[in-house]
Design a protein around this motif. Structure first.
Motif, mmCIF file in Angstrom:
data_model
loop_
_atom_site.group_PDB
_atom_site.id
_atom_site.type_symbol
_atom_site.label_atom_id
_atom_site.label_comp_id
_atom_site.label_asym_id
_atom_site.label_seq_id
_atom_site.Cartn_x
_atom_site.Cartn_y
_atom_site.Cartn_z
ATOM 1 N N GLN A 84 -40.159 -0.132 91.015
ATOM 2 C CA GLN A 84 -39.724 -1.481 90.626
ATOM 3 C C GLN A 84 -39.294 -1.514 89.158
ATOM 4 O O GLN A 84 -38.320 -2.167 88.797
ATOM 5 N N THR A 87 -37.913 0.777 87.506
ATOM 6 C CA THR A 87 -36.645 1.483 87.244
ATOM 7 C C THR A 87 -35.447 0.540 87.293
ATOM 8 O O THR A 87 -34.375 0.861 86.796
ATOM 9 N N THR A 129 -31.387 0.487 85.151
ATOM 10 C CA THR A 129 -30.014 0.249 85.621
ATOM 11 C C THR A 129 -29.470 -1.050 85.025
ATOM 12 O O THR A 129 -28.295 -1.131 84.649
ATOM 13 N N ARG A 169 -26.047 -1.370 82.630
ATOM 14 C CA ARG A 169 -24.919 -2.305 82.807
ATOM 15 C C ARG A 169 -24.740 -3.179 81.565
ATOM 16 O O ARG A 169 -23.628 -3.550 81.210
ATOM 17 N N ALA A 228 -32.615 -3.737 97.879
ATOM 18 C CA ALA A 228 -33.106 -3.229 96.589
ATOM 19 C C ALA A 228 -32.267 -3.805 95.458
ATOM 20 O O ALA A 228 -31.834 -3.087 94.556
ATOM 21 N N CYS A 229 -32.061 -5.115 95.510
ATOM 22 C CA CYS A 229 -31.149 -5.773 94.555
ATOM 23 C C CYS A 229 -31.655 -5.699 93.126
ATOM 24 O O CYS A 229 -30.855 -5.725 92.187
ATOM 25 N N GLY A 230 -32.989 -5.584 92.928
ATOM 26 C CA GLY A 230 -33.511 -5.580 91.563
ATOM 27 C C GLY A 230 -33.000 -6.800 90.808
ATOM 28 O O GLY A 230 -33.024 -7.933 91.317
ATOM 29 N N ASP A 256 -35.522 -7.443 98.155
ATOM 30 C CA ASP A 256 -36.333 -6.535 97.319
ATOM 31 C C ASP A 256 -37.780 -6.965 97.502
ATOM 32 O O ASP A 256 -38.073 -7.915 98.254
ATOM 33 N N TYR A 257 -38.695 -6.300 96.807
ATOM 34 C CA TYR A 257 -40.103 -6.693 96.883
ATOM 35 C C TYR A 257 -40.278 -8.125 96.370
ATOM 36 O O TYR A 257 -39.549 -8.540 95.448
ATOM 37 N N SER A 275 -40.619 -5.050 101.694
ATOM 38 C CA SER A 275 -40.195 -3.659 101.575
ATOM 39 C C SER A 275 -39.167 -3.421 102.674
ATOM 40 O O SER A 275 -39.382 -3.820 103.825
ATOM 41 N N VAL A 276 -38.079 -2.758 102.335
ATOM 42 C CA VAL A 276 -37.052 -2.524 103.356
ATOM 43 C C VAL A 276 -37.567 -1.642 104.479
ATOM 44 O O VAL A 276 -36.965 -1.579 105.553
ATOM 45 N N GLU A 336 -28.037 0.224 96.241
ATOM 46 C CA GLU A 336 -27.802 1.077 95.073
ATOM 47 C C GLU A 336 -29.138 1.420 94.437
ATOM 48 O O GLU A 336 -29.956 0.536 94.193
ATOM 49 N N GLY A 337 -29.353 2.706 94.175
ATOM 50 C CA GLY A 337 -30.616 3.105 93.544
ATOM 51 C C GLY A 337 -31.794 2.911 94.471
ATOM 52 O O GLY A 337 -32.899 2.611 94.025
HETATM 53 C C1 LIG Z 1 -33.262 1.885 90.409
HETATM 54 S S1 LIG Z 1 -33.722 0.260 90.872
HETATM 55 C C2 LIG Z 1 -32.165 -0.330 91.444
HETATM 56 C C3 LIG Z 1 -32.062 -1.819 91.411
HETATM 57 C C4 LIG Z 1 -30.650 -2.364 91.612
HETATM 58 N N1 LIG Z 1 -30.081 -1.946 92.858
HETATM 59 C C5 LIG Z 1 -29.765 -1.920 90.478
HETATM 60 O O1 LIG Z 1 -28.867 -1.098 90.691
HETATM 61 O O2 LIG Z 1 -30.010 -2.388 89.357
HETATM 62 C C6 LIG Z 1 -34.660 0.513 92.350
HETATM 63 C C7 LIG Z 1 -34.924 -0.759 93.124
HETATM 64 O O3 LIG Z 1 -35.344 -0.394 94.448
HETATM 65 C C8 LIG Z 1 -36.329 -1.301 94.845
HETATM 66 N N2 LIG Z 1 -37.053 -0.668 95.927
HETATM 67 C C9 LIG Z 1 -37.565 0.581 95.970
HETATM 68 N N3 LIG Z 1 -38.163 0.811 97.145
HETATM 69 C C10 LIG Z 1 -38.019 -0.332 97.866
HETATM 70 C C11 LIG Z 1 -38.433 -0.737 99.166
HETATM 71 N N4 LIG Z 1 -39.103 0.097 99.952
HETATM 72 N N5 LIG Z 1 -38.123 -1.992 99.576
HETATM 73 C C12 LIG Z 1 -37.448 -2.851 98.774
HETATM 74 N N6 LIG Z 1 -37.026 -2.510 97.538
HETATM 75 C C13 LIG Z 1 -37.312 -1.274 97.093
HETATM 76 C C14 LIG Z 1 -37.143 -1.529 93.579
HETATM 77 O O4 LIG Z 1 -37.971 -2.671 93.642
HETATM 78 C C15 LIG Z 1 -36.031 -1.641 92.540
HETATM 79 O O5 LIG Z 1 -35.556 -2.960 92.423
#
Ligand SMILES: C[S@@+](CC[C@H](N)C(=O)[O-])C[C@H]1O[C@@H](n2cnc3c(N)ncnc32)[C@H](O)[C@@H]1O
Length: 272
Positions: A12, A14, A18, A22, A89-91, A111-112, A136-137, A157-158
């Motif tokens: 989370q 990380t 990103t 940006r 995983a929109c973050g 996302d979480y 969680s996805v 992404e990510g």
């Molecule tokens: C590197 S960040 C990328 C965030 C966003 N996509 C970006 O590019 O800024 C990783 C993201 O993946 C999400 N993530 C990781 N595992 C996940 C899961 N099992 N379910 C939902 N989200 C998850 C984290 O909470 C975090 O927001």
């Protein structure tokens, strides 16, 4: 205005790296992504962004990756104005703000729950048919909340590198099995990238662990009937690499000529 204190860790946390990438890109007159909202967010967050270890090259690399996924999403929406976008995983990514989809598009950020709570506090709610799902996805169930009535673009992404391969496979099978047709667009590391994960400061400093690397994008085609790889763009061959600083451009050119290094990461697009 009070700045928002961050208490997230691991995968989370990380998302701040990103986001910061940006933001750095947006400050350049030669910006790839023009994500000014990312820069506003960074200024509102109480966090030592030096912890992300983001260099100028890695920041612009993040922006280039986001730009390509934006371009593929925009292309899909141009052909399917009544679509669902599943942004996993929109973050704190402002993809929905950058693309400004028409009201006929149903956009869902996933996302979480704790990440979405932060998102709600920090980002303006986009207009139109927009909602979030906190899960969680890898959980079963949340996808059932999404109507399966439209062509769907799933953009993530990510994310894949934080999943175990089996969970990634199940996720892709659940999406492709749920919606009538659509596309999947995402980035991935190769297995070498996973082995070298300790060299990625944002991952190391957040205490996150990477699991799944994809060496053969065609392997994923066998996971659902009709799933077809449309593009497998190597990170070293992405557009806009000319915006990198000179040292970054040289590094990419060298990597592109070394067989084991050139497949360190991909941007993938599939049709189903
Ligand atoms: C590197 S960040 C990328 C965030 C966003 N996509 C970006 O590019 O800024 C990783 C993201 O993946 C999400 N993530 C990781 N595992 C996940 C899961 N099992 N379910 C939902 N989200 C998850 C984290 O909470 C975090 O927001």
């Amino acid at each position: 205005m009070d700045r928002e204190k961050i208490t997230l860790s691991g995968a989370q946390e990380t998302m701040l790296a990103t986001l910061y990438g940006r933001a750095i890109d947006s400050r350049s007159p030669n910006s790839v992504l023009h994500d000014d909202e990312a820069d506003r967010l960074v200024r509102r967050i109480d966090y030592d962004f030096r912890k992300t270890g983001m260099s100028r090259t890695s920041a612009i690399g993040v922006a280039i990756r986001a730009r390509q996924l934006d371009d593929w999403t925009a292309e899909f929406l141009a052909g399917h104005p009544e679509a669902t976008v599943l942004h996993l995983a929109c973050g704190l990514d402002t993809r929905v703000h950058r693309l400004g989809p028409p009201p006929s598009v149903r956009w869902i950020d996933v996302d979480y729950p704790e990440v979405l709570a932060l998102r709600e506090r920090l980002l303006p709610r986009p207009p139109g048919d927009y909602r979030t799902i906190g899960a969680s996805v890898t959980d079963e169930g949340w996808l059932e909340e999404v109507p399966a009535d439209r062509p769907t673009m799933a953009v993530f992404e990510g994310l894949t590198m934080y999943l175990r391969k089996e969970d990634g496979r199940r996720l892709i099978q659940r999406i492709t099995g749920h919606f009538p047709e659509g596309q999947l667009v995402f980035d991935c590391y190769g297995t070498l990238g996973i082995r070298l994960q300790k060299l990625v400061p944002a991952v190391r400093n957040a205490g996150a662990t990477l699991y799944w690397g994809v060496d053969d994008p065609h392997e994923i085609e066998s996971w659902h009937e009709g799933l077809t790889c449309l593009d497998a763009l190597r990170s070293v061959d992405m557009p806009y690499l000319d915006r990198l600083p000179a040292a970054g451009r040289l590094g990419m050119r060298i990597m592109a000529h070394i067989p084991v290094l050139r497949d360190v990461g991909h941007l993938l697009r599939y049709r189903f």
